[in-house]
Design an enzyme around this catalytic site. Structure first.
Site: not given
Ligand code: G3P
Length: 220
Positions: A58, A84-86
Site C-alpha cells: 500500500l 508500506i510502499k514508499v
C-alpha cells in the site's frame, strides 16, 4: 519466483486467487483511484488483506518525511500483512529506514536504475520495485536492469527482494525469470495470458476432434 497480483480490484483478486498462484498483492494510488466501489479505501484494503494473506503493498501519497511516516504508521495498523510502499526519493528512503527499524516491511517503488536499487537495499528495503514496462516506454532495457540488480544484490549480500513491476506482457514475466527476480507483480490480464499459447489451443482442438472418432473405452 513468486507471483503477486498488481490490482486494487476485489473481483480480479478473487478470480486470480482461484488459480492457486497468487502469493501477494501490490496496489498503487492510480489503481486505487480507478476502483468504482462504494467502499472507502480502508474498506477495500481490509477486504484485500482478508482475501490474501501474503504481503499487500500500500503506497503512501505524501511528499514530506513526517507526513509520509504518519501515513505509513496509520496504514500498517490496518492489517498484519500490509507492506508500506514508499517512493525512491531521499524522503522515501529515510522513511524506509525508520519503518524497517520498527519492524515494518517496506517496498521501495519507482526504481529505474541499479544505483537507485543500491540505495533502496542500503536503506533496508524488504522489496525494491524496478518498473520494467515504464523503463521500456522511455527507451530503456528492463531485463538489463533486472540482471544488474540481481548481480548487485548477490555480490554485496543484500537481502532486499527484487520485485519486478510495471509488467505488461508474458515476455516481461519470462525476462524477470531469466534475470532471477524474486517476485513479479502483474496485472490480472497478464496472469491469464501466461496460460496461453496458440499451439496449446490447436493441440486441444485436434485431440477433441480425434476423441470423437476413437473406439469406446469400455464395450457396452
Ligand atoms: O506495480 C507498479 C505498476 O502498477 C505500474 O504499472 O503498467 O502502470 O507502469 P504500469
Amino acid at each position: 519466483m513468486k507471483i503477486f497480483l498488481d490490482t486494487a480490484s476485489i473481483q480480479e483478486l478473487r478470480q486470480a486467487i482461484s488459480t492457486g498462484f497468487v502469493e501477494g498483492v501490490t496496489t498503487n494510488p492510480s489503481l486505487l483511484a480507478r476502483q468504482k466501489s462504494d467502499k472507502t479505501v480502508e474498506g477495500l484494503l481490509l477486504e484485500i488483506c482478508k482475501l490474501q494473506s501474503g504481503p499487500v503493498s500500500l503506497e503512501v501519497d505524501e511528499d514530506r518525511e513526517e507526513s509520509m511516516l504518519a501515513q505509513a504508521r496509520w496504514f500498517r495498523q490496518l492489517a498484519s500483512n500490509i507492506v508500506i510502499k514508499v517512493p525512491l526519493t531521499p524522503e522515501g528512503l529515510n522513511v524506509c529506514r525508520i519503518l524497517r527499524s520498527e519492524g515494518t516491511e517496506v517496498n521501495v517503488t519507482l526504481c529505474f536504475s541499479c544505483a537507485q536499487g543500491f540505495l533502496a537495499a542500503k536503506a533496508g528495503a524488504t522489496f525494491v520495485s524496478p518498473f520494467i514496462g515504464r523503463l521500456e516506454d522511455s527507451g530503456g532495457c528492463g531485463i538489463e536492469l533486472l540482471r544488474d540488480l540481481r548481480s548487485m544484490m548477490d555480490h554485496y549480500g543484500f537481502s532486499t527482494q527484487i520485485l519486478a513491476a510495471s509488467i505488461r506482457n508474458p515476455r516481461h514475466v519470462a525476462e524477470a525469470l531469466q534475470a532471477g527476480a524474486d517476485v513479479a507483480t502483474m496485472p490480472f490480464s497478464v496472469l491469464f495470458q501466461l496460460y496461453a499459447h496458440p499451439l496449446t489451443q490447436q493441440g486441444l482442438m485436434l485431440f477433441r476432434q480425434d476423441s470423437q472418432t476413437k473406439a469406446p473405452f469400455v464395450s457396452s
